[in-house]
Design an enzyme around this catalytic site. Structure first.
Site, PDB file in Angstrom:
ATOM      1  N   ARG A 190      10.323 -12.844  13.170  1.00  0.00           N
ATOM      2  CA  ARG A 190      10.795 -14.233  12.951  1.00  0.00           C
ATOM      3  C   ARG A 190      11.714 -14.673  13.866  1.00  0.00           C
ATOM      4  O   ARG A 190      11.466 -15.737  14.925  1.00  0.00           O
ATOM      5  CB  ARG A 190      11.055 -14.656  11.312  1.00  0.00           C
ATOM      6  CG  ARG A 190      10.438 -14.971   9.989  1.00  0.00           C
ATOM      7  CD  ARG A 190      10.914 -13.907   9.266  1.00  0.00           C
ATOM      8  NE  ARG A 190      10.631 -12.798   8.975  1.00  0.00           N
ATOM      9  CZ  ARG A 190       9.198 -12.690   8.478  1.00  0.00           C
ATOM     10  NH1 ARG A 190       8.469 -13.071   8.179  1.00  0.00           N
ATOM     11  NH2 ARG A 190       9.163 -11.318   8.771  1.00  0.00           N
ATOM     12  N   THR A 191      12.064 -13.501  13.841  1.00  0.00           N
ATOM     13  CA  THR A 191      13.123 -13.598  15.286  1.00  0.00           C
ATOM     14  C   THR A 191      13.001 -14.189  16.161  1.00  0.00           C
ATOM     15  O   THR A 191      13.279 -14.989  17.640  1.00  0.00           O
ATOM     16  CB  THR A 191      14.051 -12.614  15.145  1.00  0.00           C
ATOM     17  OG1 THR A 191      14.406 -12.186  13.557  1.00  0.00           O
ATOM     18  CG2 THR A 191      15.624 -12.729  15.761  1.00  0.00           C
ATOM     19  N   LYS A 247       8.355   4.130  33.020  1.00  0.00           N
ATOM     20  CA  LYS A 247       9.137   4.585  34.264  1.00  0.00           C
ATOM     21  C   LYS A 247      10.107   5.730  34.618  1.00  0.00           C
ATOM     22  O   LYS A 247       9.996   6.210  35.724  1.00  0.00           O
ATOM     23  CB  LYS A 247       8.030   4.000  36.068  1.00  0.00           C
ATOM     24  CG  LYS A 247       7.469   3.355  35.731  1.00  0.00           C
ATOM     25  CD  LYS A 247       7.014   2.301  36.796  1.00  0.00           C
ATOM     26  CE  LYS A 247       5.727   1.324  36.992  1.00  0.00           C
ATOM     27  NZ  LYS A 247       6.483   0.502  38.199  1.00  0.00           N
ATOM     28  N   ARG A 271      16.671  -7.436  21.235  1.00  0.00           N
ATOM     29  CA  ARG A 271      16.546  -7.021  19.678  1.00  0.00           C
ATOM     30  C   ARG A 271      16.766  -5.233  20.348  1.00  0.00           C
ATOM     31  O   ARG A 271      15.727  -4.904  21.167  1.00  0.00           O
ATOM     32  CB  ARG A 271      15.804  -6.889  19.089  1.00  0.00           C
ATOM     33  CG  ARG A 271      15.138  -6.301  17.724  1.00  0.00           C
ATOM     34  CD  ARG A 271      14.921  -6.782  16.305  1.00  0.00           C
ATOM     35  NE  ARG A 271      15.128  -8.174  15.993  1.00  0.00           N
ATOM     36  CZ  ARG A 271      14.724  -8.128  14.379  1.00  0.00           C
ATOM     37  NH1 ARG A 271      13.321  -7.820  14.660  1.00  0.00           N
ATOM     38  NH2 ARG A 271      15.315  -9.054  14.102  1.00  0.00           N
ATOM     39  N   HIS A 295      22.832  -8.540  12.400  1.00  0.00           N
ATOM     40  CA  HIS A 295      22.118  -9.532  12.917  1.00  0.00           C
ATOM     41  C   HIS A 295      22.353 -10.670  12.890  1.00  0.00           C
ATOM     42  O   HIS A 295      22.848 -11.899  11.412  1.00  0.00           O
ATOM     43  CB  HIS A 295      21.305  -9.079  11.710  1.00  0.00           C
ATOM     44  CG  HIS A 295      19.619 -10.025  12.238  1.00  0.00           C
ATOM     45  ND1 HIS A 295      19.404 -11.004  13.007  1.00  0.00           N
ATOM     46  CD2 HIS A 295      18.161 -10.127  12.038  1.00  0.00           C
ATOM     47  CE1 HIS A 295      18.300 -11.417  14.022  1.00  0.00           C
ATOM     48  NE2 HIS A 295      17.347 -10.675  12.137  1.00  0.00           N
TER      49      HIS A 295
HETATM   50  C1  NCD Z   1      15.464  -8.680   9.270  1.00  0.00           C
HETATM   51  C2  NCD Z   1      15.490  -7.203  10.312  1.00  0.00           C
HETATM   52  O1  NCD Z   1      14.641  -8.038  11.375  1.00  0.00           O
HETATM   53  O2  NCD Z   1      16.555  -7.336  10.359  1.00  0.00           O
HETATM   54  N1  NCD Z   1      14.180  -9.671   9.545  1.00  0.00           N
HETATM   55  C3  NCD Z   1      14.486 -10.584  10.237  1.00  0.00           C
HETATM   56  O3  NCD Z   1      15.095 -10.922  11.424  1.00  0.00           O
HETATM   57  N2  NCD Z   1      14.417 -11.798   9.622  1.00  0.00           N
HETATM   58  C4  NCD Z   1      14.996  -8.146   7.562  1.00  0.00           C
HETATM   59  C5  NCD Z   1      14.014  -6.143   7.900  1.00  0.00           C
HETATM   60  O4  NCD Z   1      13.763  -5.729   8.516  1.00  0.00           O
HETATM   61  O5  NCD Z   1      13.894  -5.964   6.651  1.00  0.00           O
END
Ligand code: NCD
Length: 317
Positions: free
Chosen positions: A67-68, A96, A117, A145
């Site tokens: 999703r993100t 590397k 991320r 997040h």
């Molecule tokens: C979450 C995350 O990555 O923190 N997912 C998201 O971004 N919607 C939740 C999870 O991984 O449980």
């Protein structure tokens, strides 16, 4: 300048790293702006392809995502941006031996905004120290997040019509779940009662409770879901297997907070069920069709929030 214009000016070039950096005013402004991208509120053609034309988003995912990453990619393209980046750091020069800092410095010179991320706490902050362009935190390990929180607030406000006066229950992995950490802090700006439901070994970390205490937030901590939950929203989460050092402990507690078919009764009574997704087995799919199961709509809202955020930090709104 009116208040909105002042808040808006605040966002140009801004990093989105830590939810603590955002005031109630900032959050409400983002929610308001996101509606401009949401077909529920804007019925006419929503083509915004020229807003950020000529700008480039670099999507740097050092940890798995559906999703993100994909909603940021979609949002960027919907407002006319180009995209570069990676989601498999092993395919880059990191393999590397290139350092994180050097990688960020290079991507900084090829793009106009970085979305990152990473499994380590503080990685987005570290990137922002090196990068000159805005950095958006798409999740830093078990820490935070913030853009998920913005879409969660958006979803609650869209459904309840308000944030002040609601009750939100957070359930599952409150220790390692970065979504609930940032959400709990953001909710502390509003008159929201919080109920935290988890196994005693997965409770909300003290550093976050301290913030709630200093804000005078009304909250309670429970170790099981009440028969009749008195809340507007139940925010269910996945037990974060990848963050456990003791996998036996994970196995022992992973299935203690599953919502089965019988939860439909509570949905009938008006509790709205949210989840940041992915779910593993913590929500029975038979609940999906219930009008108060809103997790898929919640994920869709991520697109509108991210369109607004990208345009804002680029100064294109
Ligand atoms: C979450 C995350 O990555 O923190 N997912 C998201 O971004 N919607 C939740 C999870 O991984 O449980």
């Amino acid at each position: 300048m009116n208040t909105d214009q002042k808040v808006q000016k605040n966002f140009k070039g801004r990093d989105i790293i830590d939810i603590n950096d955002f005031s109630k005013e900032d959050l409400l402004f983002i929610l308001k702006l996101s509606r401009k991208f949401d077909p529920f509120f804007v019925k006419r053609d929503r083509s915004n392809y020229t807003i950020a034309q000529g700008k480039i988003a670099a999507v740097l995912f050092f940890e798995q995502s559906t999703r993100t990453e994909q909603s940021f990619r979609s949002a960027a393209q919907k407002i006319g941006m180009g995209i570069i980046g990676f989601n498999d750091p092993e395919s880059t020069s990191i393999h590397k031996g290139e350092s994180f800092q050097d990688t960020i410095r290079i991507m900084d010179s090829y793009a106009d905004v970085l979305i990152i991320r990473h499994p380590e706490v503080g990685a987005a902050k570290k990137a922002a120290e090196v990068a000159e362009i805005p950095v958006i935190n798409g999740g830093d390990g078990p820490n935070q997040h913030p853009t998920q929180t913005m879409l969660d607030l958006y979803t609650m406000q869209k459904i309840a019509g308000k944030l002040d006066g609601i009750t939100v229950a957070l359930m599952g992995d409150l220790k390692y779940g970065r979504t609930v950490h940032a959400l709990s802090i953001a909710l502390s700006h509003f008159k929201v009662r919080q109920i935290m439901i988890s196994h005693p070994s997965l409770t909300m970390p003290k550093e976050f409770l301290k913030i709630l205490d200093s804000e005078g937030v009304e909250y309670e901590q429970l170790d099981k879901l009440p028969q009749r939950l008195s809340a507007d929203f139940l925010y269910q989460t996945r037990v974060q297997k990848e963050r456990f050092t003791d996998l036996n402990l994970y196995k022992k507690i992973k299935d203690q907070f599953i919502l089965g078919k019988e939860f439909a009764k509570q949905l009938d009574l008006g509790v709205k069920l949210m989840h940041p997704l992915p779910r593993v087995n913590e929500i029975d799919p038979s609940l999906d069709a219930h009008p108060n199961a809103v997790y898929f709509a919640q994920a869709r809202n991520g697109l509108y929030i991210r369109e607004a955020l990208l345009a804002l930090v680029l100064g294109r709104l």
